[in-house]
Design a protein around this motif. Structure first.
Motif, short mmCIF file in Angstrom:
data_model
loop_
_atom_site.label_atom_id
_atom_site.label_comp_id
_atom_site.label_asym_id
_atom_site.label_seq_id
_atom_site.Cartn_x
_atom_site.Cartn_y
_atom_site.Cartn_z
N ALA B 113 9.93 -6.35 0.08
CA ALA B 113 9.91 -7.14 -1.16
C ALA B 113 8.60 -6.92 -1.93
O ALA B 113 8.61 -6.72 -3.14
CB ALA B 113 10.08 -8.63 -0.83
N LEU B 114 7.49 -6.93 -1.20
CA LEU B 114 6.20 -6.78 -1.87
C LEU B 114 6.05 -5.37 -2.47
O LEU B 114 5.52 -5.20 -3.57
CB LEU B 114 5.07 -7.06 -0.88
N THR B 115 6.55 -4.39 -1.76
CA THR B 115 6.48 -3.01 -2.27
C THR B 115 7.29 -2.88 -3.56
O THR B 115 6.82 -2.28 -4.54
CB THR B 115 7.01 -2.02 -1.21
N LEU B 116 8.48 -3.47 -3.56
CA LEU B 116 9.31 -3.38 -4.77
C LEU B 116 8.66 -4.09 -5.94
O LEU B 116 8.76 -3.67 -7.09
CB LEU B 116 10.70 -3.98 -4.50
N ARG B 117 7.97 -5.19 -5.62
CA ARG B 117 7.34 -5.99 -6.67
C ARG B 117 6.08 -5.29 -7.19
O ARG B 117 5.94 -5.05 -8.38
CB ARG B 117 6.98 -7.36 -6.08
N THR B 123 11.20 -6.91 -11.21
CA THR B 123 11.04 -8.35 -11.33
C THR B 123 11.58 -9.02 -10.07
O THR B 123 12.38 -8.44 -9.34
CB THR B 123 11.83 -8.91 -12.53
N THR B 124 11.12 -10.25 -9.84
CA THR B 124 11.59 -10.99 -8.68
C THR B 124 13.11 -11.13 -8.72
O THR B 124 13.79 -11.03 -7.71
CB THR B 124 10.92 -12.38 -8.65
N ARG B 125 13.64 -11.35 -9.92
CA ARG B 125 15.09 -11.51 -10.06
C ARG B 125 15.83 -10.24 -9.62
O ARG B 125 16.81 -10.29 -8.91
CB ARG B 125 15.44 -11.84 -11.51
N GLN B 126 15.29 -9.10 -10.05
CA GLN B 126 15.93 -7.83 -9.68
C GLN B 126 15.91 -7.62 -8.17
O GLN B 126 16.89 -7.16 -7.58
CB GLN B 126 15.22 -6.65 -10.37
N ILE B 127 14.77 -7.94 -7.55
CA ILE B 127 14.66 -7.75 -6.10
C ILE B 127 15.60 -8.70 -5.37
O ILE B 127 16.27 -8.32 -4.41
CB ILE B 127 13.20 -7.96 -5.63
N ASN B 172 17.42 2.36 2.53
CA ASN B 172 18.61 1.98 3.27
C ASN B 172 19.16 0.61 2.88
O ASN B 172 20.22 0.23 3.33
CB ASN B 172 18.32 1.99 4.78
N GLU B 173 18.40 -0.13 2.08
CA GLU B 173 18.80 -1.49 1.75
C GLU B 173 20.03 -1.52 0.85
O GLU B 173 20.67 -2.53 0.69
CB GLU B 173 17.62 -2.22 1.10
N GLY B 174 20.38 -0.37 0.28
CA GLY B 174 21.55 -0.33 -0.58
C GLY B 174 21.24 -0.90 -1.93
O GLY B 174 20.08 -1.00 -2.31
N TYR B 175 22.24 -1.30 -2.66
CA TYR B 175 21.95 -1.84 -3.97
C TYR B 175 23.06 -2.77 -4.42
O TYR B 175 24.16 -2.74 -3.92
CB TYR B 175 21.80 -0.73 -5.01
N SER B 176 22.68 -3.62 -5.35
CA SER B 176 23.67 -4.40 -6.09
C SER B 176 22.95 -4.84 -7.34
O SER B 176 21.76 -4.62 -7.49
CB SER B 176 24.13 -5.60 -5.27
N GLY B 177 23.67 -5.49 -8.24
CA GLY B 177 23.01 -5.85 -9.49
C GLY B 177 22.63 -4.61 -10.27
O GLY B 177 23.29 -3.57 -10.18
N ASP B 178 21.52 -4.68 -10.99
CA ASP B 178 21.20 -3.56 -11.87
C ASP B 178 20.15 -2.61 -11.28
O ASP B 178 19.64 -1.74 -11.96
CB ASP B 178 20.74 -4.07 -13.24
N VAL B 179 19.82 -2.79 -10.01
CA VAL B 179 18.84 -1.90 -9.42
C VAL B 179 19.43 -1.15 -8.23
O VAL B 179 19.96 -1.75 -7.30
CB VAL B 179 17.60 -2.67 -8.93
N ASP B 180 19.37 0.17 -8.29
CA ASP B 180 19.80 1.00 -7.18
C ASP B 180 18.57 1.23 -6.30
O ASP B 180 17.67 1.98 -6.66
CB ASP B 180 20.35 2.32 -7.73
N LEU B 181 18.53 0.55 -5.15
CA LEU B 181 17.32 0.62 -4.33
C LEU B 181 17.10 2.02 -3.74
O LEU B 181 15.97 2.41 -3.50
CB LEU B 181 17.35 -0.42 -3.21
#
Lengths: 135, 381
Positions: B113-117, B123-127, B172-181
């Protein structure tokens, strides 16, 4: 990273250690019980491990498709007992060990006499996304 | 306003502030303030050096917040003043940010989470959307992570292996919403590879590119899992594969082998085969030997059993499998597959059904159930 469902209070599970029906608790004991669960959820929200939780009403019916125009609602396929789930909580934790630890803690909610009720909780993992593995 | 530009500048600006001595959380607030300011000012008055501009504004914001007395005067001073373009800040700062976000004191989910942020600028919402938890939960997870690392000295050299593990988790976390992890992980790993000269960073980047290139063909339109042998190879992203192979070859030439390079080599051999039948299983089995030597992971030895089964026949695969603990995830599925190849369809069908029962994901469960059903139907006919 891994989501687990904590299912509270299955009727049909072995009896809890402090097994006194809630209607025989004092109002203070009930409040303390509720407060414990509320604090538990609030704390998991702070640790970033809470996903959701809901309490369920005790009424439940069993429904099955039984052909056109036939009433399919029954009181349950099981004799004598209704499979009762009091509520659930979904958590998102780093490991199965952590899920078990938290379920154990939730099971220690105070009951009659202010003592932990030791109720049974079922810990069920959610299906995750398929991990990327070298095929 | 270019959101991608902001996202790419945010980590290095944040890194510079933290290096100058700003507290992590305060630095992040200051950077956010600077971004808001940029949205307001840039359309009419674009800076010559966007990063320098952001650093200057964010640093002032930080000082403002720290010295509340002086804040009004400083804001007044700043009006209409364009910061002098500084020298391009060293990529070193971004690198330090990677190490900080992957600090061993954080749990894996917090590090992700911290890395993505902080590094990814999401944004926190995206994560929260990407990780399928409520936004409030993710906000707490991130702020706890920030508190955990706030006492960490920023100039300590970090452990590259930890950073790579976190990036692989993101992938490996996959994705959903508007961010492809997965795409986000590739972007961040590219950035890391540009900042640090390390064969394993290159190995991980190659591995991600090679996996991602085949991602679209891995599931059917109905979400059904498509096994490698049945994938439509015409849908593989050949450009990504070529890039992955090139990066991998350069890394391997350095002669400092690590597990990500070895995994990438296996992925490259799969990607290289024009048809499933032409897969070079002998070489893949050899790479699995290397990988087992490097990691000693039971999962690797399980995958090795599959490769041995393809290279030397199902009996050899089953022999390799027999040496492993049968409680390993996917052990039963591998056994089912090898028994089927060996012609023992009854055992294979039984094991497929058993494996379906233990499957960790819905897609895998359905896939294995279908395999069992396919064999049962054939035997009954």
């Amino acid at each position: 990273m891994a989501k687990y469902l904590l299912l509270k209070h299955y009727r049909g599970a072995p009896a809890a250690v402090n097994d006194v029906p809630m209607d025989q608790w004092t109002p203070e004991e009930i409040s303390a019980h509720m407060q414990y669960m509320h604090d538990f959820a609030a704390r998991l929200e702070k640790t970033g491990e809470f996903v959701e939780g809901q309490a369920l009403a005790p009424e439940g019916t069993w429904v099955r498709y039984d052909g056109e125009g036939r009433p399919p609602v029954t009181d349950g396929p099981f004799a004598e007992t209704k499979d009762l789930i009091a509520g659930w909580m979904v958590i998102d934790v780093d490991s199965h060990e952590r899920a078990v630890e938290l379920a154990g803690e939730l099971s220690a909610a105070p009951g009659a006499g202010g003592k932990p009720i030791h109720e049974w909780l079922e810990v069920r993992p959610f299906f995750g996304a398929a991990p990327t593995i070298t095929e | 306003m270019n959101a991608a530009l902001f996202r790419s500048l945010t980590p290095s600006v944040l890194g510079i502030l933290v290096r100058r001595g700003a507290d992590f959380a305060a630095a992040e607030d200051a950077v956010q303030d600077a971004l808001v300011e940029a949205v307001r000012v840039w359309p009419a008055d674009p800076p010559r050096d966007p990063k320098g501009w952001l650093v200057t504004v964010a640093w002032r914001r930080f000082l403002d917040a720290t010295r509340a007395d002086a804040s009004r005067r400083r804001r007044e001073d700043r009006v209409d003043e364009e910061p002098a373009p500084g020298p391009a800040p060293a990529t070193d700062d971004t690198l330090q940010l990677y190490f900080l976000c992957a600090h061993p004191s954080l749990t894996p989910s917090s590090a992700v989470a911290l890395t993505l942020r902080a590094v990814g600028g999401l944004t926190t919402r995206q994560i929260a959307q990407a990780c399928l938890v409520p936004e409030a939960t993710m906000a707490q997870r991130i702020s706890r992570a920030k508190r955990t690392v706030s006492g960490v000295r920023f100039d300590q050299p970090g452990d590259v292996a930890t950073v790579l593990r976190v990036l692989y988790l993101v992938f490996n976390e996959g994705y959903s919403g508007d961010v492809d992890l997965a795409a986000e992980a590739i972007r961040l790993t590219r950035q890391l590879a540009a900042a640090i000269d390390h064969p394993e960073v290159a190995g991980l980047l190659a591995l991600m590119l090679l996996h991602h290139a085949r991602g679209a063909s891995r599931t059917g339109p109905d979400g059904r899992l498509v096994p490698l042998a049945e994938q439509d190879r015409g849908r593989w992203d050949t450009e990504s594969i070529a890039e992955g192979v090139e990066i991998l070859q350069a890394a391997l030439a350095r002669d400092r082998l690590g597990e990500f390079q070895a995994q990438a080599a296996i992925a490259a051999l799969h990607a290289d085969a024009p048809t499933a039948g032409e897969t070079d299983w002998v070489q893949i089995a050899e790479w699995y030997d290397e990988l087992a030597r490097l990691t000693d992971s039971p999962v690797v030895r399980l995958n090795r059993a599959v490769a041995v089964g393809e290279a030397d026949g199902p009996r050899a695969g089953l022999a390799a499998l027999a040496a492993l603990d049968d409680s390993l995830p996917r052990h039963t599925a591998v056994a089912a597959y090898l028994h089927e190849r060996d012609g023992d369809l009854a055992t294979a069908a039984r094991l497929y059904a058993e494996a379906a029962h233990k499957a960790p994901s819905l897609a895998e469960r359905d896939h294995l159930t279908r395999q069992a059903a396919r064999l049962n139907a054939r035997r009954c006919r």
